[in-house]
Design a protein around this motif. Structure first.
Motif, PDB file in Angstrom:
ATOM      1  N   LYS A  42       0.828  -1.230   0.000  1.00 55.54           N
ATOM      2  CA  LYS A  42       0.000   0.000   0.000  1.00 55.54           C
ATOM      3  C   LYS A  42       0.858   1.275   0.000  1.00 55.54           C
ATOM      4  O   LYS A  42       0.791   2.099   0.911  1.00 55.54           O
ATOM      5  CB  LYS A  42      -0.960   0.015   1.207  1.00 55.54           C
ATOM      6  CG  LYS A  42      -1.917  -1.180   1.216  1.00 55.54           C
ATOM      7  CD  LYS A  42      -3.032  -0.962   2.195  1.00 55.54           C
ATOM      8  CE  LYS A  42      -3.931  -2.174   2.333  1.00 55.54           C
ATOM      9  NZ  LYS A  42      -4.365  -2.795   1.078  1.00 55.54           N
ATOM     10  N   TRP A  43       1.666   1.427  -1.045  1.00 52.53           N
ATOM     11  CA  TRP A  43       2.490   2.635  -1.170  1.00 52.53           C
ATOM     12  C   TRP A  43       1.636   3.825  -1.555  1.00 52.53           C
ATOM     13  O   TRP A  43       0.724   3.703  -2.383  1.00 52.53           O
ATOM     14  CB  TRP A  43       3.575   2.400  -2.230  1.00 52.53           C
ATOM     15  CG  TRP A  43       4.562   1.360  -1.784  1.00 52.53           C
ATOM     16  CD1 TRP A  43       4.530   0.027  -2.048  1.00 52.53           C
ATOM     17  CD2 TRP A  43       5.695   1.582  -0.943  1.00 52.53           C
ATOM     18  NE1 TRP A  43       5.575  -0.616  -1.434  1.00 52.53           N
ATOM     19  CE2 TRP A  43       6.302   0.322  -0.749  1.00 52.53           C
ATOM     20  CE3 TRP A  43       6.248   2.692  -0.325  1.00 52.53           C
ATOM     21  CZ2 TRP A  43       7.443   0.157   0.024  1.00 52.53           C
ATOM     22  CZ3 TRP A  43       7.390   2.527   0.426  1.00 52.53           C
ATOM     23  CH2 TRP A  43       7.975   1.277   0.610  1.00 52.53           C
ATOM     24  N   THR A  44       1.903   4.973  -0.946  1.00 52.43           N
ATOM     25  CA  THR A  44       1.179   6.202  -1.288  1.00 52.43           C
ATOM     26  C   THR A  44       2.202   7.312  -1.529  1.00 52.43           C
ATOM     27  O   THR A  44       3.388   7.160  -1.199  1.00 52.43           O
ATOM     28  CB  THR A  44       0.252   6.657  -0.142  1.00 52.43           C
ATOM     29  OG1 THR A  44       1.091   7.081   0.959  1.00 52.43           O
ATOM     30  CG2 THR A  44      -0.673   5.538   0.313  1.00 52.43           C
ATOM     31  N   ALA A  45       1.729   8.436  -2.075  1.00 49.88           N
ATOM     32  CA  ALA A  45       2.619   9.573  -2.344  1.00 49.88           C
ATOM     33  C   ALA A  45       3.275  10.066  -1.053  1.00 49.88           C
ATOM     34  O   ALA A  45       4.383  10.609  -1.066  1.00 49.88           O
ATOM     35  CB  ALA A  45       1.829  10.699  -3.008  1.00 49.88           C
ATOM     36  N   ALA A  46       2.597   9.834   0.083  1.00 48.44           N
ATOM     37  CA  ALA A  46       3.164  10.268   1.369  1.00 48.44           C
ATOM     38  C   ALA A  46       4.460   9.524   1.694  1.00 48.44           C
ATOM     39  O   ALA A  46       5.259   9.998   2.503  1.00 48.44           O
ATOM     40  CB  ALA A  46       2.138  10.037   2.488  1.00 48.44           C
ATOM     41  N   ASP A  47       4.672   8.363   1.046  1.00 49.73           N
ATOM     42  CA  ASP A  47       5.924   7.614   1.259  1.00 49.73           C
ATOM     43  C   ASP A  47       7.064   8.196   0.423  1.00 49.73           C
ATOM     44  O   ASP A  47       8.192   7.705   0.490  1.00 49.73           O
ATOM     45  CB  ASP A  47       5.734   6.139   0.871  1.00 49.73           C
ATOM     46  CG  ASP A  47       4.753   5.434   1.787  1.00 49.73           C
ATOM     47  OD1 ASP A  47       4.998   5.438   2.998  1.00 49.73           O
ATOM     48  OD2 ASP A  47       3.750   4.893   1.276  1.00 49.73           O
ATOM     49  N   LEU A  51       3.701   7.593  -8.139  1.00 52.10           N
ATOM     50  CA  LEU A  51       2.687   6.558  -8.390  1.00 52.10           C
ATOM     51  C   LEU A  51       2.337   6.520  -9.888  1.00 52.10           C
ATOM     52  O   LEU A  51       2.373   7.563 -10.537  1.00 52.10           O
ATOM     53  CB  LEU A  51       1.433   6.853  -7.558  1.00 52.10           C
ATOM     54  CG  LEU A  51       1.672   6.836  -6.038  1.00 52.10           C
ATOM     55  CD1 LEU A  51       0.410   7.305  -5.310  1.00 52.10           C
ATOM     56  CD2 LEU A  51       2.058   5.449  -5.544  1.00 52.10           C
TER      57      LEU A  51
END
Ligand code: SF4
Length: 421
Positions: A42-47, A51
């Protein structure tokens, strides 16, 4: 494969020094299980990642093949600003795709065992930095269990010369003969490679169907002795490679000088047109050498023909280790190298000497020097070995025919000596 028996190179040290180079150069294709695992992370831009982190890059819609996405400069989407892997940092080493975990190691069938080799596209491998590989046996066995497919121990040895096939013990005797030739501490690397080219060329003209065991070992000793008599020391007067040999060599060296990060491969028609023009310039061999990657500066082809002096001991050590690790690790023929026979595979490996020296001269000339440094040799080797056995162009029939022609005409031996003086 459960609990594989491994043959490890005794000359080599390696540990990862987090340079991030492999994560900038390689395209990482992932399996369906790896794709699902990365989705579940569950990678998100916050990481801090761009994307989507996975791309469909090949195959039809009903059989898609996926790879990790890349940043604009060609680096992996998971590579952070410090050169570290975000998957590793957040979920641990085992959560990364298998290709990332295995690099720079390579496992090759060798009868009842598996030979382990290393890729010299990694600067830490070239510099021999880190823990001795023989002390990493436990970790390598665990990796081997993951990458070696079931039944791989039944893989037959490659043919010797495209016709004759011997069993594994006899095949490995030829590899030991090569290793013995290259281990001689009394001669420079170009002479040792030249001798090995001579006796393997004689092998290519011989028939082995009726020879086995002791007869094979006696023949190898005879071939090695004949090669030593033929080339006792570095010649005072060198024969220049023929014009056709130089042409074939330049077209091959152009393949080794390429950069093919995802950014380069995505350059579209303009990128392909630039590459075509560069290959044409290499074919002509006149004027300025087109810089195929930023490491190289535009210098005249003629500048690389002058002498750059003999190699220093540190450069000789790097090149000797390179060839011995590749031979001990069976990283030059059969499944490790486009399924080519032993003799052809060794000749392709031997070509790595003039290729590396030519690229090192290019780096030196670009910096205004007339002598090679260890850094020139090291950088040239990382650039060239990135392609050796991995670039589809080198496995094509046209490239293979050129290598065979260089060996048959004697130009391969001449090139090895010419670029080492
Ligand atoms: S997933 Fe991690 S180790 Fe693999 S290429 Fe990307 S940054 Fe490098």
């Amino acid at each position: 494969m459960a609990n594989p028996r491994l043959e490890l190179p005794v000359l080599q040290n390696w540990s990862c020094h987090n340079c991030g180079g492999c994560c900038r150069q390689h395209l990482i294709e992932i399996t369906e299980a790896e794709r699902q695992r990365i989705i579940d992370q569950k990678w998100t831009a916050a990481d801090g990642v761009r994307l989507p982190v996975i791309e469909w890059h090949a195959g039809p819609p009903w059989n898609k093949r996926y790879r990790l996405a890349h940043q604009a400069d060609g680096g992996c989407v998971f590579l952070d600003d410090r050169g570290l892997c975000r998957i590793h940092a957040k979920f641990g080493e085992a959560a990364k795709p298998l290709a990332c975990r295995v690099y720079p190691y390579a496992f090759h069938p060798a009868g009842k065992t598996f030979a382990v080799s290393l890729r010299y596209s990694c600067p830490s491998v070239v510099a021999n930095r880190g823990t001795p590989v023989i002390k990493q046996a436990g970790e390598l066995r665990r990796l081997g269990e993951l990458v070696i497919p079931p039944g791989a121990e039944k893989t037959p040895p490659p043919t010797l010369n495209g016709r004759d096939r011997v069993d594994w013990p006899d095949f490995l005797a030829f590899c030991e003969g090569l290793d013995h030739t290259l281990a001689d501490p009394t001669s420079p690397i170009a002479v040792r490679i030249g001798r090995a080219v001579t006796w393997t060329t004689l092998m290519g003209q011989s028939a082995f169907e009726t020879l086995r065991g002791t007869q094979i070992r006696e023949l190898i000793v005879l071939l090695m002795e004949a090669a030593r008599i033929d080339l006792p020391a570095f010649p005072e007067n060198l024969d220049e490679p023929t014009a056709l040999g130089q042409l074939y060599f330049r077209t091959l060296v152009a393949q080794y000088a390429r950069k093919d990060t995802v950014a380069d491969l995505s350059a579209g028609w303009m990128g392909r047109w630039r590459l075509f023009l560069a290959i044409m310039a290499f074919t002509r061999g006149q004027g300025e050498i087109p810089p195929l990657q930023s490491a190289f500066k535009p210098v005249p082809f003629a500048a690389l023909k002058q002498t750059f002096g003999p190699l220093d001991p540190a450069s000789d050590e790097i090149l000797t280790r390179y060839f011995r690790v590749k031979i001990q690790g069976l990283h030059f023929c059969g499944p490790a190298y486009y399924d080519v026979p032993f003799v052809e595979g060794f000749h392709s490996l031997a070509l790595m000497l003039p290729v590396t020296l030519w690229l090192a001269r290019w780096l030196a000339a670009g910096a205004g020097r007339e002598r090679l440094t260890v850094e020139d040799i090291s950088t040239a080797l990382t650039i060239a070995d990135h392609h050796h056995g991995y670039s589809p162009a080198l496995g094509q029939l046209a490239s293979r025919r050129r290598v065979r022609s260089l060996a048959e005409t004697g130009d391969l031996g001449r090139l090895c000596l010419w670029y080492a003086h």
